[in-house]
Scaffold this motif. Sequence first.
Motif, mmCIF file in Angstrom:
data_model
loop_
_atom_site.group_PDB
_atom_site.id
_atom_site.type_symbol
_atom_site.label_atom_id
_atom_site.label_comp_id
_atom_site.label_asym_id
_atom_site.label_seq_id
_atom_site.Cartn_x
_atom_site.Cartn_y
_atom_site.Cartn_z
ATOM 1 N N LEU A 1 0.736 -1.395 -0.114
ATOM 2 C CA LEU A 1 0.065 0.105 0.149
ATOM 3 C C LEU A 1 0.838 1.129 -0.057
ATOM 4 C CD1 LEU A 1 -3.085 -1.017 2.610
ATOM 5 C CD2 LEU A 1 -3.050 -0.705 -0.059
ATOM 6 N N LEU A 2 2.002 1.271 0.626
ATOM 7 C CA LEU A 2 2.837 2.331 0.753
ATOM 8 C C LEU A 2 3.267 2.510 -0.456
ATOM 9 C CD1 LEU A 2 4.549 2.058 4.309
ATOM 10 C CD2 LEU A 2 2.868 4.081 3.449
ATOM 11 N N TYR A 3 3.953 1.405 -1.212
ATOM 12 C CA TYR A 3 4.329 1.299 -2.594
ATOM 13 C C TYR A 3 3.296 2.280 -3.569
ATOM 14 C CZ TYR A 3 8.609 -1.452 -1.799
ATOM 15 O OH TYR A 3 9.822 -1.745 -1.289
ATOM 16 N N LEU A 4 2.267 1.573 -3.512
ATOM 17 C CA LEU A 4 1.134 2.215 -4.382
ATOM 18 C C LEU A 4 1.040 3.718 -3.925
ATOM 19 C CD1 LEU A 4 -0.873 1.063 -6.294
ATOM 20 C CD2 LEU A 4 -2.392 0.692 -4.386
ATOM 21 N N ASP A 5 0.758 4.067 -2.770
ATOM 22 C CA ASP A 5 0.671 5.435 -2.414
ATOM 23 C C ASP A 5 1.850 6.399 -3.101
ATOM 24 O OD1 ASP A 5 -0.908 7.705 -0.747
ATOM 25 O OD2 ASP A 5 1.047 7.610 0.406
ATOM 26 N N SER A 6 2.957 5.685 -3.190
ATOM 27 C CA SER A 6 4.326 6.464 -3.576
ATOM 28 C C SER A 6 4.419 6.198 -5.213
ATOM 29 C CB SER A 6 5.519 6.008 -2.659
ATOM 30 O OG SER A 6 5.365 6.143 -1.494
ATOM 31 N N GLU A 7 3.330 5.512 -5.724
ATOM 32 C CA GLU A 7 3.515 5.541 -7.246
ATOM 33 C C GLU A 7 4.929 4.467 -7.776
ATOM 34 O OE1 GLU A 7 2.679 9.097 -9.456
ATOM 35 O OE2 GLU A 7 1.196 9.674 -7.813
ATOM 36 N N GLU B 1 5.377 -1.107 -9.812
ATOM 37 C CA GLU B 1 5.859 -2.262 -10.102
ATOM 38 C C GLU B 1 6.371 -2.954 -8.857
ATOM 39 O OE1 GLU B 1 7.023 -5.844 -11.652
ATOM 40 O OE2 GLU B 1 5.774 -4.186 -12.631
ATOM 41 N N LEU B 2 6.862 -2.304 -7.632
ATOM 42 C CA LEU B 2 7.207 -2.922 -6.331
ATOM 43 C C LEU B 2 5.680 -3.401 -5.721
ATOM 44 C CD1 LEU B 2 9.873 -0.671 -5.445
ATOM 45 C CD2 LEU B 2 10.121 -2.899 -5.919
ATOM 46 N N ALA B 3 4.945 -2.605 -5.930
ATOM 47 C CA ALA B 3 3.545 -2.726 -5.220
ATOM 48 C C ALA B 3 2.727 -4.057 -5.946
ATOM 49 C CB ALA B 3 2.482 -1.569 -5.527
ATOM 50 N N GLY C 1 -5.917 -5.185 -10.093
ATOM 51 C CA GLY C 1 -6.401 -4.413 -11.188
ATOM 52 C C GLY C 1 -6.371 -2.970 -11.389
ATOM 53 N N SER C 2 -6.323 -2.318 -10.226
ATOM 54 C CA SER C 2 -5.871 -0.846 -10.369
ATOM 55 C C SER C 2 -4.742 -0.587 -11.122
ATOM 56 C CB SER C 2 -6.123 -0.242 -9.160
ATOM 57 O OG SER C 2 -5.576 0.857 -8.950
ATOM 58 N N ILE C 3 -3.685 -1.401 -10.616
ATOM 59 C CA ILE C 3 -2.546 -1.207 -11.193
ATOM 60 C C ILE C 3 -2.484 -1.304 -12.828
ATOM 61 C CG2 ILE C 3 0.015 -1.969 -11.307
ATOM 62 C CD1 ILE C 3 -0.471 -2.535 -8.104
ATOM 63 N N ALA C 4 -3.114 -2.504 -13.213
ATOM 64 C CA ALA C 4 -3.101 -3.001 -14.555
ATOM 65 C C ALA C 4 -3.989 -1.674 -15.310
ATOM 66 C CB ALA C 4 -3.839 -4.386 -14.723
ATOM 67 N N GLU C 5 -4.882 -1.316 -14.515
ATOM 68 C CA GLU C 5 -5.768 -0.230 -15.325
ATOM 69 C C GLU C 5 -4.823 1.117 -15.391
ATOM 70 O OE1 GLU C 5 -10.190 1.854 -14.656
ATOM 71 O OE2 GLU C 5 -9.467 0.184 -13.375
#
Length: 182
Positions: free
Chosen positions: A86-92, A95-97, A119-123
């Motif tokens: 989640l922190l990786y996702l928040d930091s954009e 790929e790590l997320a 799904g969100s990342i793929a989108e």
Amino acid sequence: LALMQLAPNDQRGSLLLAQIYNQQDRTEDAVNTLAKALDNYPDSYKLRLEYARLLTLSNRSKALEEFEILHVANPSSPEVNYILALLYLDSEMLELARQLFLTLSGDQRFSDDALYHLGSIAESNSDWIAAVGYYRQVTDGSNFLAAVSRTMMLLMDNDNLAAARTYLRETRGMATKNIGPL
């Protein structure tokens, strides 16, 4: 007062004092208490975990660093991996997320959330087919309706109305379980 005197030299005292500070909405005092305790016990996983959790409230970049340390110490911890993802996702750092969410998709406690985020990342990578594939696997949890909604929107946006109708029919049974009768 006694707890404050014990805290710097006692892991449990530090954890208790930090919890008290946190309950009093004194997050900065809680973080500082645990930071000082980590100076004395740098290898304490329990102290570092609580410290990292508190940092998510006040300093996400520092929290990310601490969760990376925890991940190195215990790479198979689903809880640490989930928060780190989640922190990786928040930091954009997508790929790590994505890598951590792929691992978490096999863990029963985190699979629905992990699949939703995949799904969100793929989108976000403009891969609507992969996004639909991940979203369709979300069968329960707080992201279920969002996953259904995103699936429907992606199918309709890509002129696949027949697939959207079929998916909606298939999903009705799951929706009843998750939100009640439609």
